[in-house]
Design an enzyme around this catalytic site. Structure first.
Site: not given
Ligand code: FBP
Length: 548
Positions: A78, A142, A173, A199-200, A202, A239-240, A248-249, A423
């Site tokens: 991602g 991926r 991974d 990188k990530t 998350d 009101k909401y 963030g997986r 983001g």
């Molecule tokens: P990475 O671990 O590959 O950096 O993924 C980040 C992320 O944005 C997660 O937060 C999210 O669940 C996932 O990628 C969504 O991936 P995609 O857009 O490929 O479905």
């Protein structure tokens, strides 16, 4: 191509780096390292790259002359803000080692290496992308690099382009795979070094030596800006209730960091839900009680933050999903033949009594999502489940029951949001721009020193950049053995939110106050120019982790 005024101004930004990286660098070796667990098994699998020392860069007066070197880079997984600066740091770093050096980008992720799709990254291209968000310079993907065939196919193109080092920019991974590749190339004497970069968005690739993964800072700041805006809207209209799911997986780091920044009324933390073995009904009841408490004070509004992976951490849902995965793996055709109107009843009939009851308690839309959306491995794609809608709907139902029982007398209307893609490609904050450039530059020093199987590490990043500490960490040091697809595999241990860690403890100590009161904080947009206390702040998570 038309550029915004900010893009033009931002292109000229010179990322800050640790002092040691500006001149000649000397490498200090630490003690030999061990993997975080399962030392014997990991050692056996990585005979060439296990046990290497940690490396720390210090300033030196000695200039070393190195031959020109060709380096390949891959963006994996991602998008995360700052990836282009990692590549710019690598480019500037290896040109500094020898002006004749070259960088090649493999296109659309690891698949580019296997399929021999690449592009030389010249100074013009690099300059175009300095300090920009996104991964569009070379694209990302991926594809998992894990088989010997892929490694050998990759080696063909590396040899053809005379590439002596490969930098893999990815999450846990991808860096695990980088380590396996480093070991394989070392074992066959391929003459190719492999270096990883963390990188990530998350934020779950971190440990003692890797303070944070890049992109987490910027992504959390973007989400916090928008959540702050929503909080101000909800405090204005009154009101909401806003239910906001955050990417963030599995890990809840993003939700937690945003909560620390915006002080919402409620933030769920998946790791806590699992530890306390909460059911979906427990979660719904807790939220409904908080809504009722605020309503009693005349506040029929609020904000709830929900981590993307929540559903998998609710023990009853986890059990249901596991049984569903298993059942559908063996009865997919039979299920497909059932008319749509009867599918839910069919599933209920074939589940164990306990899981059938959980399944029956779900709103129809979610129940359907659980039966339909499966990935190529046969798993439910939990990220597609609209937890924000699920919770808003179930809280609404619970409040209606409470109203009947005379326990609630407010008004409840909800809005739902999901923030993730908003983001992931934002222009990197100063922190990420500096951190990423430094990670890339560090990778070039590791390459110059002939290292392989290392991850770039830049630490002490809550201090001013000049005091940051750069070096390399053996990837094997971060590994343990885990069951993956039914087999024990060496993998980098994923960092989930620690319930005894300082960020969660700070949140837990304040959340009751935030639930009842309206103590919203409005962080506003990321600032790139201006006073350092506005522009150069690291995340609150990092500050709390470092006791600041
Ligand atoms: P990475 O671990 O590959 O950096 O993924 C980040 C992320 O944005 C997660 O937060 C999210 O669940 C996932 O990628 C969504 O991936 P995609 O857009 O490929 O479905």
């Amino acid at each position: 191509m038309t550029k915004s005024a900010l893009q033009v101004a931002r292109a000229a930004y010179k990322p800050k780096m640790p002092k040691a990286l500006y001149g000649n660098v000397k490498i200090e070796e630490g003690a030999p390292t061990q993997s975080v667990a399962n030392q014997d098994e990991v050692k056996k699998l990585f005979p060439n790259t296990y046990g290497m020392p940690t490396l720390r860069f210090v300033e030196s007066s000695e200039k070393v002359n190195l031959p020109a070197i060709n380096v390949g880079v891959i963006l994996s997984g991602g998008q995360a803000p700052g990836g282009h600066n990692v590549i710019a740091g690598i480019f500037d770093g290896i040109k500094n080692l020898n002006a004749g050096s070259k960088v090649y980008g493999f296109l659309m992720g690891p698949g580019g290496l296997v399929d021999h799709k690449y592009q030389e990254l010249t100074a013009d291209i690099i300059d175009e992308y300095r300090n920009t968000g996104g991964f569009d310079m070379i694209g990302s993907g991926r594809t998992k690099l894990e088989t010997k065939e892929q490694f050998d196919k990759g080696l063909e193109i590396l040899k053809k382009l005379d590439i002596k080092a490969l930098v893999i920019i990815g999450g846990d991974d991808s860096n695990t795979n980088a380590c396996v590749l480093a070991e394989y190339y070392a074992a066959i004497n391929a003459g190719v070094q492999v270096i990883g970069c963390p990188k990530t968005i998350d934020g779950d690739l971190k440990n003692e030596m890797i303070e944070t993964s890049f992109g987490f800072d910027t992504a959390c700041k973007v989400y916090s800006e928008v959540i702050g805006n929503i909080e101000r809207d909800c405090n204005s209209a009154r009101k909401y209730w806003h239910f906001i799911k955050l990417m963030g997986r599995s890990a809840s780091h993003i939700a937690l960091e945003c909560a620390l920044q915006v002080q919402p009324n409620i933030c769920l933390i998946s790791e806590e839900v699992e530890a306390k073995k909460l059911s979906l009904d427990d979660i719904v009841t807790d939220i409904a009680n908080a809504v009722a408490k605020r309503a009693a004070n005349g506040n029929n509004f609020g904000t709830v933050l929900i981590p993307e992976g929540l559903i998998e951490f609710i023990p009853a849902m986890k059990a249901l999903i596991a049984e569903l995965n298993d059942y559908l793996a063996h009865h997919q055709e039979e299920f497909n033949a059932v008319p749509k109107a009867e599918q839910l009843a069919y599933i209920k009939k074939n589940l164990s009594a306990e899981n059938a009851a959980v399944f029956a308690s779900l709103p129809e839309g979610v129940a359907r999502q659980l039966t339909l959306d499966r990935d190529p491995h046969g798993n439910v794609q939990v990220s597609l489940i609209e937890t924000e809608k699920l919770l808003a709907e179930m809280v609404g139902n619970k409040l209606a029951e409470m109203k009947k029982a005379g326990q609630y007398n407010g008004k409840f209307a909800s809005q739902v949001h999901f923030f993730g893609y908003e983001g992931r490609c934002a222009a990197p904050s100063n922190y990420d721009a500096d951190y990423c450039y430094s990670l890339g530059y560090t990778a070039s020093v590791l390459i110059g020193a002939g290292k392989t199987g290392y991850m770039s590490s830049v630490r002490n990043t809550t201090a001013p950049a000049a005091e940051w500490v750069a070096g390399g960490i053996p990837i094997t040091m971060m590994m343990n053995m885990e069951r993956r697809h039914g087999e024990m595999k060496p993998v980098i241990r994923k960092a989930l939110v620690e319930l005894d860690g300082a960020p969660f403890k700070y949140f837990a100590a304040n959340r009751d106050k935030w639930a009842v009161g309206t103590e919203y904080v409005y962080p506003g947009p990321i600032q790139y120019f201006g006073p350092t206390e506005v522009c150069d702040q690291p995340t609150i998570t990092l500050k709390l982790e470092q006791g600041k």
